[in-house]
Design a protein around this motif. Structure first.
Motif, short mmCIF file in Angstrom:
data_model
loop_
_atom_site.label_atom_id
_atom_site.label_comp_id
_atom_site.label_asym_id
_atom_site.label_seq_id
_atom_site.Cartn_x
_atom_site.Cartn_y
_atom_site.Cartn_z
N LEU A 101 -30.09 -46.15 -28.77
CA LEU A 101 -29.46 -46.14 -30.09
C LEU A 101 -29.10 -47.56 -30.50
O LEU A 101 -28.60 -48.34 -29.69
CB LEU A 101 -28.19 -45.29 -30.06
CG LEU A 101 -28.38 -43.81 -29.74
CD1 LEU A 101 -27.02 -43.12 -29.63
CD2 LEU A 101 -29.22 -43.13 -30.78
N ARG A 154 -26.67 -49.44 -33.36
CA ARG A 154 -25.55 -49.08 -34.22
C ARG A 154 -25.65 -49.77 -35.57
O ARG A 154 -25.87 -50.97 -35.66
CB ARG A 154 -24.22 -49.45 -33.57
CG ARG A 154 -23.01 -48.88 -34.28
CD ARG A 154 -21.74 -49.28 -33.55
NE ARG A 154 -20.60 -48.51 -33.97
CZ ARG A 154 -19.83 -48.79 -35.01
NH1 ARG A 154 -20.14 -49.83 -35.78
NH2 ARG A 154 -18.79 -48.05 -35.31
N PRO A 206 -19.71 -45.05 -37.83
CA PRO A 206 -20.96 -45.41 -37.18
C PRO A 206 -22.14 -44.57 -37.67
O PRO A 206 -21.99 -43.44 -38.09
CB PRO A 206 -20.67 -45.14 -35.70
CG PRO A 206 -19.66 -44.06 -35.73
CD PRO A 206 -18.80 -44.34 -36.94
N TYR A 228 -26.38 -44.38 -36.31
CA TYR A 228 -27.27 -44.89 -35.28
C TYR A 228 -28.73 -44.63 -35.64
O TYR A 228 -29.06 -43.61 -36.24
CB TYR A 228 -26.98 -44.23 -33.93
CG TYR A 228 -25.59 -44.51 -33.42
CD1 TYR A 228 -25.31 -45.67 -32.72
CD2 TYR A 228 -24.56 -43.61 -33.64
CE1 TYR A 228 -24.05 -45.93 -32.25
CE2 TYR A 228 -23.29 -43.86 -33.17
CZ TYR A 228 -23.04 -45.02 -32.48
OH TYR A 228 -21.78 -45.27 -32.01
N ARG A 229 -29.59 -45.56 -35.23
CA ARG A 229 -31.02 -45.36 -35.30
C ARG A 229 -31.53 -45.23 -33.87
O ARG A 229 -31.12 -45.98 -32.99
CB ARG A 229 -31.72 -46.54 -35.96
CG ARG A 229 -31.55 -46.57 -37.45
CD ARG A 229 -32.41 -47.62 -38.06
NE ARG A 229 -32.14 -47.72 -39.50
CZ ARG A 229 -32.39 -48.78 -40.23
NH1 ARG A 229 -32.92 -49.85 -39.67
NH2 ARG A 229 -32.12 -48.79 -41.51
N ARG A 273 -28.66 -54.76 -28.10
CA ARG A 273 -28.52 -53.41 -28.67
C ARG A 273 -29.03 -53.32 -30.10
O ARG A 273 -29.79 -52.43 -30.45
CB ARG A 273 -27.05 -52.97 -28.62
CG ARG A 273 -26.82 -51.60 -29.22
CD ARG A 273 -25.35 -51.32 -29.40
NE ARG A 273 -24.82 -52.14 -30.49
CZ ARG A 273 -23.56 -52.13 -30.87
NH1 ARG A 273 -22.69 -51.38 -30.25
NH2 ARG A 273 -23.16 -52.90 -31.86
N ASP A 274 -28.61 -54.25 -30.95
CA ASP A 274 -29.01 -54.23 -32.36
C ASP A 274 -30.11 -55.24 -32.65
O ASP A 274 -30.35 -55.59 -33.79
CB ASP A 274 -27.79 -54.52 -33.25
CG ASP A 274 -26.70 -53.47 -33.08
OD1 ASP A 274 -27.03 -52.33 -32.71
OD2 ASP A 274 -25.53 -53.79 -33.33
N TYR A 315 -32.96 -41.12 -36.48
CA TYR A 315 -31.59 -41.50 -36.76
C TYR A 315 -30.64 -40.45 -36.22
O TYR A 315 -31.05 -39.32 -35.91
CB TYR A 315 -31.37 -41.69 -38.26
CG TYR A 315 -31.48 -40.40 -39.06
CD1 TYR A 315 -30.36 -39.61 -39.30
CD2 TYR A 315 -32.69 -39.98 -39.55
CE1 TYR A 315 -30.46 -38.43 -40.01
CE2 TYR A 315 -32.81 -38.81 -40.27
CZ TYR A 315 -31.69 -38.04 -40.49
OH TYR A 315 -31.80 -36.85 -41.18
N ASN A 344 -26.41 -39.38 -36.96
CA ASN A 344 -25.13 -39.62 -37.62
C ASN A 344 -24.09 -38.75 -36.93
O ASN A 344 -24.07 -37.53 -37.12
CB ASN A 344 -25.22 -39.28 -39.10
CG ASN A 344 -23.97 -39.65 -39.86
OD1 ASN A 344 -23.01 -40.15 -39.28
ND2 ASN A 344 -23.98 -39.42 -41.15
#
Length: 132
Positions: free
Chosen positions: A7, A9, A16, A18-19, A29-30, A39, A41
């Motif tokens: 995931l 964020r 939050p 998440y993809r 992470r991102d 995705y 939610n």
């Protein structure tokens, strides 16, 4: 290169979103990713349900080539029906010995072992009884 399905964020503070992404395990992470797979939610919508969308064919592809899902993604994929339930072990009490009985992943209750079948009278007869 080890590929992880994990995931990333997005969203605001305390909101939050998440993809689900396929990414190299060494990337942040991102950070850089290989492909967006869906995705998630976690905040309930107006109907009270959590929103989730996945590209099933692409997730199956990445799993088939050896991508490892993270623990939260593994739970999401189990709920979607793509993976078997993760192994769970019931804990007796904090700090105590573990109870090794299997736990149902949907209800969280301990699964009782199936009772042994009682042998019938025909199985109990021996060849000596048949000769006598």
């Amino acid at each position: 290169m080890v590929v992880r399905i994990r995931l990333a964020r997005f969203g605001c503070k305390n909101r939050p979103f998440y993809r689900v992404m396929a990414a190299d395990s060494r990337s942040p992470r991102d950070g850089k990713h290989l492909e967006v797979l869906g995705y998630y939610n976690p905040l309930p919508g107006q109907d009270g349900g959590k929103r989730m969308g996945l590209k099933f064919d692409r997730v199956k592809y990445w799993l088939s080539v050896g991508a490892q899902p993270s623990d939260p993604v593994q739970r999401i994929l189990f709920r979607a029906g793509l993976l078997p339930p993760p192994p769970m072990v019931a804990m007796g009490r904090k700090g105590g010995p573990r109870d090794m009985r299997p736990v149902d992943p949907l209800t969280g209750r301990v699964i009782s072992p199936e009772k042994q079948a009682v042998p019938s009278k025909a199985d109990e007869s021996t060849p000596e009884d048949a000769n006598a």
